[in-house]
Scaffold this active site. Structure first.
Site, mmCIF file in Angstrom:
data_model
loop_
_atom_site.group_PDB
_atom_site.id
_atom_site.type_symbol
_atom_site.label_atom_id
_atom_site.label_comp_id
_atom_site.label_asym_id
_atom_site.label_seq_id
_atom_site.Cartn_x
_atom_site.Cartn_y
_atom_site.Cartn_z
ATOM 1 N N GLY A 22 1.132 -1.423 0.175
ATOM 2 C CA GLY A 22 0.364 0.066 0.286
ATOM 3 C C GLY A 22 0.626 1.517 0.000
ATOM 4 C CG LEU A 31 12.892 0.533 -13.324
ATOM 5 C CD1 LEU A 31 12.790 -0.318 -14.441
ATOM 6 C CD2 LEU A 31 14.463 0.685 -14.505
ATOM 7 C CD GLU A 87 0.607 -5.570 -8.614
ATOM 8 O OE1 GLU A 87 1.110 -4.186 -8.640
ATOM 9 O OE2 GLU A 87 0.225 -4.977 -7.217
ATOM 10 C CG ASN A 105 -0.662 -7.173 -4.354
ATOM 11 O OD1 ASN A 105 -0.155 -7.466 -3.081
ATOM 12 N ND2 ASN A 105 -0.402 -6.166 -5.373
ATOM 13 N NE ARG A 141 -4.047 -6.957 -0.963
ATOM 14 C CZ ARG A 141 -3.931 -6.477 -2.495
ATOM 15 N NH1 ARG A 141 -5.112 -6.273 -3.615
ATOM 16 N NH2 ARG A 141 -3.157 -5.068 -2.777
#
Length: 538
Positions: free
Chosen positions: A162, A201, A272, A288, A290
């Protein structure tokens, strides 16, 4: 078969999960804090179970309270939604010990994905590209590792998420202070002070791949672009990722599935990546374990109900789809409508006096509020998600503009104006912006500078039919909308006969005002005619 599920969450995701449970004939019991006893999701659920006072630490983050509520209510399972305890292995283990099904991955998989260093190690072992980085424990070690990695770099919390515990550092002079701050924040937010350094990056796109697995087989459900972020918090998401090289897209899909197979992953998960905006390289970022906030855009283009797929896997069923059966249709964009002063970056709690959301073909709104709803100061400020699905991206962008124009929220400050301005920016219309785009957009808005695709390095040439360079719809520094209504795909249709509901074929936005009858769920409306998701409960 599951007969009764405790939904251990709040807000729009609680309403979303309740909707699918009821559609499947499963009794939905909602866990609520004192602040949410009279919330819209609480009134939509079949029953509620109080889990504690308003502060999250005493309610939604209290494993013992959640499990006790589920056992007392006679639930078969717990669905954690996203956030709160969704990726906490303690809840998964406590559910198992109490004879409850945890709707999500195994505790071991949650531990691997939740520990960024462990996830990074697993990704590297699976052959995924990772950015240069290393764990550090003190300032001296950080300085030595930073010289090897190079500048700029990010300090990350190993147990973070988060956007917490993240610090960008551009030079050695700022490293020790930033590392100390990151350690303190990580310890306070996650109870885990470990940090690591990773190459940053400067021009990258945030692209993620949706996975679904049953522990034996793993498939992907396409990708999403989440590059529009503020302080590492996603604001706009879309599927599929626009202007992505087909070879790069395929490589990301393959890499995500490879990692899922290595973990023998079960349930929904998202891998991701960061894609270099100036080249063809991509790098593993995190996993992640979930359902994601942005799952509706994937539902829109696949026609699947991802919550239903989660429940099916939790019931022990094998995957109901093979990879070749996954088809992607059209383009979908989601905007997160938050109760916040977006210029100051501050939340805006209060009571909604008016709430109007668009309805019609190609429009979906997921929300847990209506007029009269209280936005408490204890939780995330997300009010609703506006999702538009159209045959192609240009029409999705156009439909999004009209849908946002029809949103009206009073009683709290929101970021609707920001979204309207973004939807009219030529660089956004062209597609493929990098993660630094929103910061530059906000600076232009603050200074009153004119927005234009020609000055935006990532705008490139517009997609066919998109309002790219030279468009008369360039975002203005005032972020105002002056467009008239349009009957094209994604425009608002359909006044619903019941406030807050979503129904296809209507002609007016649906609205609620303080004192109006309670709304049905605005969660899980979708393009009419798409399999797997109905447009409205009724």
């Amino acid at each position: 078969m599951l007969r009764r599920i405790l939904v251990a969450n709040r807000g729009e995701i609680a309403a979303r999960v309740v909707w699918t449970c009821q559609r499947l004939g499963i009794e939905a019991i909602l866990a609520v804090s004192d602040a949410d006893l009279d919330s819209l999701p609480a009134r939509l659920a079949d029953r509620t179970a109080r889990i504690g006072p308003a502060p999250a630490a005493a309610s939604y983050l209290n494993v013992d309270s959640v499990v006790a509520a589920a056992v007392t209510a006679g639930a078969d399972a717990v669905h954690p939604g996203y956030g709160f305890l969704a990726e906490n292995p303690r809840l998964a283990r406590a559910c198992d010990a109490a004879g409850l099904v945890f709707v999500g991955p195994s505790a071991a998989q949650l531990e691997t994905a939740g520990d960024k260093l462990a996830a990074r190690a697993q990704a590297a072992a699976a052959g995924l590209p990772v950015l240069a980085g290393a764990e550090v424990s003190d300032a001296g070690q950080a300085e030595a590792r930073a010289r090897e990695i190079g500048w700029p770099l990010l300090i990350k919390a190993a147990g973070g998420g988060g956007g917490r515990g993240l610090r960008r550092v551009d030079n050695a002079a700022d490293l020790a202070t930033a590392a100390g701050q990151a350690i303190a924040e990580a310890r306070g937010a996650f109870g885990d002070p470990r940090i690591y350094l990773e190459r940053f990056l400067t021009r990258a796109r945030h692209v993620e791949v949706q996975l679904l697995g049953d522990g034996e087989r793993i498939i992907h459900l396409g990708d999403r672009d989440c590059s529009l972020q503020r302080r590492y918090q996603k604001l706009v998401e879309e599927a599929p990722a626009p202007r992505l090289d087909p070879g790069l897209r395929a490589a990301m899909h393959d890499a995500a599935v490879t990692l899922g197979r290595r973990l023998r992953y079960r349930g929904l998960g998202t891998v991701e990546f960061l894609a270099d905006a100036d080249g063809g390289a991509f790098f593993f970022l995190e996993m992640n374990a979930r359902i994601q906030v942005e799952h509706p855009v994937t539902e829109a283009v696949t026609g699947l109900d991802l919550v239903a797929e989660q429940i099916a896997v939790a019931e022990g069923r094998p995957l109901r789809l093979a990879q070749e059966e996954v088809t992607l249709t059209g383009h979908a964009i989601e905007c997160r409508i938050n109760a916040e002063d977006w210029r100051a970056g501050l939340p805006s709690p209060g009571t909604l006096t008016r709430a109007v959301f668009p309805a019609g073909p190609g429009i979906r709104v997921d929300t847990g509020v209506q007029a009269g709803s209280v936005v408490p100061p204890y939780y995330d400020s997300l009010l609703a998600k506006v999702i538009v699905h159209a045959p192609d991206r240009p029409r999705a962008v156009s439909g999004l503009r009209h849908a946002l124009d029809r949103c009206e929220i009073a009683g709290v400050t929101t970021n609707l104006e920001l979204h309207s301005g973004l939807a009219r920016d030529p660089a956004f219309a062209a597609g493929g912006v990098a993660t630094d785009f929103l910061d530059r957009f906000l600076r232009r808005a603050a200074t009153g500078a004119e927005s234009g695709a020609a000055s935006s390095p990532e705008a490139g040439s517009p997609e066919p039919g998109s309002p790219g360079a030279g468009s008369s719809e360039a975002g203005s520094p005032e972020l105002r909308s002056t467009e008239p209504a349009s009957p094209e795909a994604g425009s608002s249709g359909a006044g619903s006969t019941e406030p807050g509901s979503i129904q296809p074929g209507s002609t007016e936005p649906c609205s609620t005002e303080a004192g109006s009858p309670r709304a049905r769920s605005a969660g899980a409306g979708a393009s009419p005619g798409r399999p797997g998701i109905e447009a409205a409960r009724g």
